[in-house]
Structure formats: C-alpha cells, structure tokens
Write a protein that holds these residues in place. Structure first.
Motif, PDB file in Angstrom:
ATOM      1  N   THR A  87     -47.774 -17.602 -51.468  1.00 49.60           N
ATOM      2  CA  THR A  87     -48.673 -17.909 -50.365  1.00 49.60           C
ATOM      3  C   THR A  87     -49.170 -16.668 -49.637  1.00 49.60           C
ATOM      4  OG1 THR A  87     -47.605 -20.055 -50.052  1.00 49.60           O
ATOM      5  CG2 THR A  87     -48.928 -19.233 -48.236  1.00 49.60           C
ATOM      6  N   ALA A  88     -48.275 -15.731 -49.338  1.00 47.95           N
ATOM      7  CA  ALA A  88     -48.697 -14.533 -48.602  1.00 47.95           C
ATOM      8  C   ALA A  88     -49.724 -13.740 -49.405  1.00 47.95           C
ATOM      9  CB  ALA A  88     -47.481 -13.667 -48.288  1.00 47.95           C
ATOM     10  N   GLY A  89     -49.525 -13.629 -50.719  1.00 48.26           N
ATOM     11  CA  GLY A  89     -50.479 -12.915 -51.558  1.00 48.26           C
ATOM     12  C   GLY A  89     -51.827 -13.602 -51.621  1.00 48.26           C
ATOM     13  N   VAL A  90     -51.816 -14.928 -51.709  1.00 47.10           N
ATOM     14  CA  VAL A  90     -53.076 -15.671 -51.710  1.00 47.10           C
ATOM     15  C   VAL A  90     -53.807 -15.469 -50.395  1.00 47.10           C
ATOM     16  CG1 VAL A  90     -54.097 -17.982 -51.716  1.00 47.10           C
ATOM     17  CG2 VAL A  90     -52.329 -17.401 -53.385  1.00 47.10           C
ATOM     18  N   MET A  91     -53.075 -15.531 -49.291  1.00 45.20           N
ATOM     19  CA  MET A  91     -53.702 -15.356 -47.987  1.00 45.20           C
ATOM     20  C   MET A  91     -54.311 -13.957 -47.859  1.00 45.20           C
ATOM     21  SD  MET A  91     -54.257 -17.345 -45.452  1.00 45.20           S
ATOM     22  CE  MET A  91     -52.963 -18.565 -45.392  1.00 45.20           C
ATOM     23  N   ARG A  92     -53.593 -12.959 -48.350  1.00 46.17           N
ATOM     24  CA  ARG A  92     -54.124 -11.596 -48.337  1.00 46.17           C
ATOM     25  C   ARG A  92     -55.417 -11.506 -49.138  1.00 46.17           C
ATOM     26  NH1 ARG A  92     -55.429  -8.999 -52.443  1.00 46.17           N
ATOM     27  NH2 ARG A  92     -53.475  -9.531 -53.474  1.00 46.17           N
ATOM     28  N   ALA A  93     -55.445 -12.148 -50.316  1.00 47.24           N
ATOM     29  CA  ALA A  93     -56.638 -12.118 -51.169  1.00 47.24           C
ATOM     30  C   ALA A  93     -57.810 -12.850 -50.512  1.00 47.24           C
ATOM     31  CB  ALA A  93     -56.326 -12.743 -52.533  1.00 47.24           C
ATOM     32  N   VAL A  94     -57.539 -13.958 -49.860  1.00 48.49           N
ATOM     33  CA  VAL A  94     -58.590 -14.715 -49.181  1.00 48.49           C
ATOM     34  C   VAL A  94     -59.213 -13.875 -48.072  1.00 48.49           C
ATOM     35  CG1 VAL A  94     -59.005 -16.690 -47.653  1.00 48.49           C
ATOM     36  CG2 VAL A  94     -57.698 -16.996 -49.757  1.00 48.49           C
ATOM     37  N   ILE A  95     -58.373 -13.192 -47.287  1.00 47.52           N
ATOM     38  CA  ILE A  95     -58.878 -12.336 -46.208  1.00 47.52           C
ATOM     39  C   ILE A  95     -59.652 -11.148 -46.783  1.00 47.52           C
ATOM     40  CG2 ILE A  95     -58.218 -10.839 -44.292  1.00 47.52           C
ATOM     41  CD1 ILE A  95     -55.694 -12.644 -43.965  1.00 47.52           C
ATOM     42  N   GLU A  96     -59.056 -10.486 -47.789  1.00 46.81           N
ATOM     43  CA  GLU A  96     -59.646  -9.270 -48.338  1.00 46.81           C
ATOM     44  C   GLU A  96     -61.008  -9.524 -48.969  1.00 46.81           C
ATOM     45  OE1 GLU A  96     -58.542  -5.834 -51.685  1.00 46.81           O
ATOM     46  OE2 GLU A  96     -56.969  -7.077 -50.800  1.00 46.81           O
ATOM     47  N   HIS A  97     -61.169 -10.665 -49.635  1.00 44.89           N
ATOM     48  CA  HIS A  97     -62.418 -10.956 -50.344  1.00 44.89           C
ATOM     49  C   HIS A  97     -63.357 -11.866 -49.556  1.00 44.89           C
ATOM     50  CE1 HIS A  97     -61.001  -8.937 -53.972  1.00 44.89           C
ATOM     51  NE2 HIS A  97     -59.835  -9.523 -53.760  1.00 44.89           N
ATOM     52  N   GLY A  98     -63.005 -12.140 -48.298  1.00 46.87           N
ATOM     53  CA  GLY A  98     -63.894 -12.908 -47.428  1.00 46.87           C
ATOM     54  C   GLY A  98     -64.104 -14.350 -47.824  1.00 46.87           C
ATOM     55  N   LEU A  99     -63.167 -14.922 -48.575  1.00 45.18           N
ATOM     56  CA  LEU A  99     -63.331 -16.320 -48.981  1.00 45.18           C
ATOM     57  C   LEU A  99     -63.299 -17.267 -47.786  1.00 45.18           C
ATOM     58  CD1 LEU A  99     -61.078 -16.479 -52.188  1.00 45.18           C
ATOM     59  CD2 LEU A  99     -63.499 -15.872 -51.993  1.00 45.18           C
ATOM     60  N   ASP A 100     -62.619 -16.831 -46.722  1.00 46.44           N
ATOM     61  CA  ASP A 100     -62.532 -17.660 -45.517  1.00 46.44           C
ATOM     62  C   ASP A 100     -63.846 -17.691 -44.755  1.00 46.44           C
ATOM     63  OD1 ASP A 100     -61.976 -14.902 -45.161  1.00 46.44           O
ATOM     64  OD2 ASP A 100     -61.281 -15.275 -43.122  1.00 46.44           O
ATOM     65  N   ARG A 101     -64.836 -16.884 -45.175  1.00 42.08           N
ATOM     66  CA  ARG A 101     -66.144 -16.880 -44.510  1.00 42.08           C
ATOM     67  C   ARG A 101     -67.119 -17.851 -45.176  1.00 42.08           C
ATOM     68  NH1 ARG A 101     -65.086 -13.942 -39.857  1.00 42.08           N
ATOM     69  NH2 ARG A 101     -63.580 -12.304 -40.413  1.00 42.08           N
ATOM     70  N   GLY A 102     -66.661 -18.477 -46.265  1.00 44.36           N
ATOM     71  CA  GLY A 102     -67.536 -19.397 -46.988  1.00 44.36           C
ATOM     72  C   GLY A 102     -67.161 -20.847 -46.735  1.00 44.36           C
ATOM     73  N   GLN A 103     -67.355 -21.662 -47.742  1.00 45.35           N
ATOM     74  CA  GLN A 103     -67.081 -23.102 -47.608  1.00 45.35           C
ATOM     75  C   GLN A 103     -65.592 -23.342 -47.458  1.00 45.35           C
ATOM     76  OE1 GLN A 103     -68.919 -25.565 -50.588  1.00 45.35           O
ATOM     77  NE2 GLN A 103     -67.464 -27.225 -50.289  1.00 45.35           N
ATOM     78  N   LEU A 104     -65.237 -24.198 -46.514  1.00 45.79           N
ATOM     79  CA  LEU A 104     -63.848 -24.541 -46.262  1.00 45.79           C
ATOM     80  C   LEU A 104     -63.598 -26.015 -46.580  1.00 45.79           C
ATOM     81  CD1 LEU A 104     -63.323 -22.670 -42.856  1.00 45.79           C
ATOM     82  CD2 LEU A 104     -62.774 -21.853 -45.154  1.00 45.79           C
ATOM     83  N   PRO A 105     -62.412 -26.363 -47.056  1.00 45.17           N
ATOM     84  CA  PRO A 105     -61.278 -25.468 -47.283  1.00 45.17           C
ATOM     85  C   PRO A 105     -61.439 -24.630 -48.551  1.00 45.17           C
ATOM     86  CG  PRO A 105     -60.728 -27.678 -48.030  1.00 45.17           C
ATOM     87  CD  PRO A 105     -62.082 -27.772 -47.372  1.00 45.17           C
ATOM     88  N   VAL A 106     -60.810 -23.459 -48.541  1.00 47.29           N
ATOM     89  CA  VAL A 106     -60.669 -22.656 -49.754  1.00 47.29           C
ATOM     90  C   VAL A 106     -59.513 -23.259 -50.542  1.00 47.29           C
ATOM     91  CG1 VAL A 106     -60.225 -20.362 -50.690  1.00 47.29           C
ATOM     92  CG2 VAL A 106     -61.437 -20.608 -48.511  1.00 47.29           C
ATOM     93  N   LYS A 107     -59.804 -23.719 -51.758  1.00 49.05           N
ATOM     94  CA  LYS A 107     -58.780 -24.411 -52.554  1.00 49.05           C
ATOM     95  C   LYS A 107     -58.480 -23.578 -53.799  1.00 49.05           C
ATOM     96  CE  LYS A 107     -59.327 -28.976 -52.694  1.00 49.05           C
ATOM     97  NZ  LYS A 107     -59.974 -30.313 -52.873  1.00 49.05           N
ATOM     98  N   LEU A 108     -57.257 -23.065 -53.881  1.00 46.28           N
ATOM     99  CA  LEU A 108     -56.889 -22.144 -54.950  1.00 46.28           C
ATOM    100  C   LEU A 108     -55.601 -22.582 -55.642  1.00 46.28           C
ATOM    101  CD1 LEU A 108     -57.567 -18.806 -53.039  1.00 46.28           C
ATOM    102  CD2 LEU A 108     -59.026 -19.863 -54.780  1.00 46.28           C
ATOM    103  N   CYS A 109     -55.519 -22.262 -56.931  1.00 43.03           N
ATOM    104  CA  CYS A 109     -54.356 -22.591 -57.747  1.00 43.03           C
ATOM    105  C   CYS A 109     -53.927 -21.353 -58.523  1.00 43.03           C
ATOM    106  CB  CYS A 109     -54.711 -23.725 -58.703  1.00 43.03           C
ATOM    107  SG  CYS A 109     -53.427 -24.135 -59.901  1.00 43.03           S
ATOM    108  N   TYR A 110     -52.641 -21.188 -58.731  1.00 45.43           N
ATOM    109  CA  TYR A 110     -52.139 -20.027 -59.470  1.00 45.43           C
ATOM    110  C   TYR A 110     -50.877 -20.410 -60.229  1.00 45.43           C
ATOM    111  CZ  TYR A 110     -49.285 -19.892 -55.217  1.00 45.43           C
ATOM    112  OH  TYR A 110     -48.478 -20.240 -54.173  1.00 45.43           O
TER     113      TYR A 110
END
Length: 425
Positions: A87-110
């Motif tokens: 979770t912490a790594g995903v959150m870091r990636a979302v912040i770093e790549h600005g995914l939180d500035r687009g359509q919400l929710p950001v839905k990711l799988c790994y």
C-alpha cells in the motif's frame, strides 16, 4: 551418484517449480482476474524503496517496521528497504505520477513478492507472494464493499469454501483519539512488560493484537472501538455491512480485530481459513484515510487488500482441491525420424500461433519413450508423424485417454486440431 548444488535457496524463501508452480500461477492469476473484472489497472512497484516510506507509511510501532524489514545501505549510502507490503508503495506512485489529479477513484492492482524477516513456518515465509488492490480518492461505503467482494469472488472462483470474512471498524479521526486515551488508561493499569508498555504508548491498539495467551487474558475486558464509534463512523460501517448483505457476501463482526499496520481506519477486514492452524489469515485489508496526506500527498481516502498466494494455496490443499490445470499442453508431437521432426517443428509453431499449447519429443527418443512423455504432459492429443505419413501427406491424431487414433490431412492439421480441442471444451 547424484550431484547436488553447492547453493540452496535462502531460508524461508520458497522456489516454485513444475509441477507445483502451475498451482501458484493459477491461484495468483485467478485472484488478479477478480480485480481486473472490476476495472482495476495494473501497477508494477519497485522491489525496494526509501526506508522512510515504510517507516512513515506503515508505522514505527508495528512489528513490520521495528523487527521484520530487510533494510540496508546501498552504494550511495542511502537506506533502502525491500518492500514489506504494497500500500505505501502504491500511494507513493500515485502521488509521484499525479494519478490523484485525474479521475477518482484511482483503482490499481498488483502482484508479486514482499519481504519480512520472520521465523519461517508453514504459510509464513520471508519472501511472501501477494495479490493486492488499492482504490484511492473516494470515501464511499459502496467502494469498501466492492473491494471486499473482489477478494471474496477471487476465493470463490478458486473453489474455496472453508473460509470466513471477519470485519470491524477502527473508527475515524473524530473518535479514535478519545478511544486511544480510554484504551491507554485501561492498559496502563495492567502489569505490562516494558516492551508492551512502550507499544501501548505508541499505538495502544497494537496491544490488543498480541497473540500471547497471558496478554489475551489480561486484555479480555479492554474497551472496544466498536462501542465508541462516532456517529459518522458508525453510519459508514452500517452501510458497508448493508452493501455486503445486498450482494450476498457473508461476514462475521469481530470487534477485537486489529490489523498489523498502523494506517488502517474505519472498515477493516480479514479472510480466515481454520484449516491452516496458527497462520489462518489468507488475506485482509481495510481503509486508510490519512495515509496519502501522511506521505505528502492530498488528503484523499483509500481502501485496499493484500491476499496471500501461498496461504491460499495451503487453504486449497487443506480442502483437497486444486486450481491448476493438470495439462501442461494440449497437444504433444511424436516425430519418428529426422524428416518428421523438421515437419513437426514447423507444425508446432503454427499451432502455437493459433493459440494451441504444444510440446514435442526432442532428442530422437523412440516411440515408447515419446508416448510416455506425451502421457506425462497431460496433453489431450498426440500428433504422430513418420516417413510414410509424410509421403501420404497425413499425420496421426491420437486421443491419449482412449488410445484411439485417426489419420488427418497434414496440410489441414492446424484447423483439424483446433476444431477437435474446441469440441472437447
């Protein structure tokens, strides 16, 4: 005399080799497929990250951070850590790549390996394999229910039925501080050892997660978060349960549940399988509404889970079930001679291009050895080709289960084999 390697896999880190690796792949892919069906996009995370990400995101008071992380200095003398969770790594990636500035929710799988220095035992490894999802940016009880239902659907798709979903609420910012004080007052009246007292000061909820029988007895009368929820947290929890009822996901409310990571708030859940003994959890997760802001991003909510691939494999084993296709290939080629090998190599390539799984008997082995290899492969059919068949532009199509064989046109073999397999399915 059989030679052995000079090296072995590190302690607590399993290899996945055929035929058992087929089960691993089937379990992992089925759990991922359940997430894909709900629109979760793939994210590939670094195997190691800045140590501070996990110290801040997972929590200094957790056993994961204080005892279990693989942390080392790289050649630039930077402290890095093999990822202990996702979770912490995903959150870091979302912040770093600005995914939180687009359509919400950001839905990711790994999916992939995670690392914790623990005492190895059945179902507990130092390199553990997980499938995870994260849904970030929307605080909606319906989304909580969706995440839980995805995990449940993945387990059901594998054929598991001996598990149960345990669920609770860990409250929100409007009720957790008051409950924390209440719980600390209770705990500080107990005869705690020094390490447990320090944990109670950092995060008293973690004391309720202590598995030692004497601590279970001492904390039996501890106040419970569910009895001290704010009105908004209670409404949220009730709505999550209502959605789960509506979509048919059974659950048990467990008011003493405490997950092993500090970032959980509100909805918290775990899937438990009693056939696994002490390591009964096969997956779990929850909501983490303050984590993104804590890591330097927007104050957005999130919810996710991590499902143990290894634990799920053990649960299937406990139920006497398998998720793997026993067949390694659909068709096995048996060439009788050099000319036949040349033709079958080409035919195998054409069949693979058409989506058929194909293997061949290599090394010029005889008919008997080649047919044994065909049986071991689990193939439905064998393609048997000799010099006479080539001269007649034919090839033998043999159904391995019955031993029945018929001759088919060599030029039409791709279409004929594909049609036969489609008919069988």
């Amino acid at each position: 005399m059989t030679k052995t390697s000079s090296f072995n896999a590190p302690k607590g880190i399993p290899d996945y080799v055929p035929p058992g690796s087929a089960e691993f792949v089937a379990v992992r892919d089925t759990l991922v497929r359940a997430a894909r069906s709900a629109g979760y996009g793939h994210v590939e995370l670094p195997i190691f990250e800045d140590t501070g990400l996990f110290a801040r995101g997972v929590g200094e008071s957790t056993d994961v951070v204080s005892k279990e992380m693989y942390t080392f200095a790289d050649r630039g003398d930077r402290s890095v850590t093999l990822r202990p969770e996702g979770t912490a790594g995903v959150m870091r990636a979302v912040i770093e790549h600005g995914l939180d500035r687009g359509q919400l929710p950001v839905k990711l799988c790994y999916a992939g390996p995670f690392f914790r220095y623990e005492r190895p035992q059945a179902g507990r490894y130092r390199q553990l394999q997980q499938v995870g999802v994260e849904a970030i940016g929307v605080d909606d009880p319906a989304l909580d229910a969706e995440v839980i239902a995805i995990a449940d659907a993945g387990f059901r798709a594998l054929g598991l039925d001996g598990y149960r979903l345990e669920i609770t609420s860990l409250g929100d910012d409007s009720c957790r501080p008051q409950y924390r004080e209440l719980l600390q007052e209770f705990l500080f009246e107990l005869p705690l050892d020094e390490e447990t007292r320090q944990r109670a000061e950092l995060n008293p909820l973690r004391v309720l997660d202590d598995k030692r029988p004497e601590m279970r007895e001492l904390t039996a009368a501890a106040p419970l978060m569910l009895d001290h929820l704010s009105e908004s947290a209670k409404v949220h929890f009730d709505q999550v349960l209502g959605y789960l009822d509506a979509i048919g996901v059974a659950y048990t409310i467990n008011p003493r549940m405490v997950r092993g990571l500090d970032y959980y708030t509100k909805t918290t859940f775990e899937f438990v399988h009693d056939g696994l003994g002490a390591q009964s959890g096969i997956g779990g997760g929850g909501r983490y509404d303050g984590l993104m802001a804590q890591l330097g991003g927007q104050p957005l909510s999130g919810i996710g889970f991590g499902l143990g691939v290894d634990r799920t494999m053990l649960a299937l084993q406990a139920e006497g079930k398998t998720a793997a296709d026993p067949a390694r290939v659909d068709v096995f080629g048996v060439p009788l001679g050099e000319a036949a090998t040349q033709r079958l190599v080409v035919l195998a390539a054409r069949l693979r291009a058409a989506g058929v799984r194909v293997d061949l008997a290599y090394g010029g082995r005889g008919v008997k050895g080649a047919m044994k290899a065909a049986d071991r492969s689990g193939a439905k059919y064998a393609l048997v080709l000799g010099d006479r068949d080539i001269a007649e532009n034919q090839i033998g199509l043999k159904e391995l289960a019955t031993g029945e064989q018929r001759q088919i046109a060599l030029d039409d073999a791709v279409g004929t084999v594909a049609e036969a397999l489609a008919h069988d399915r």
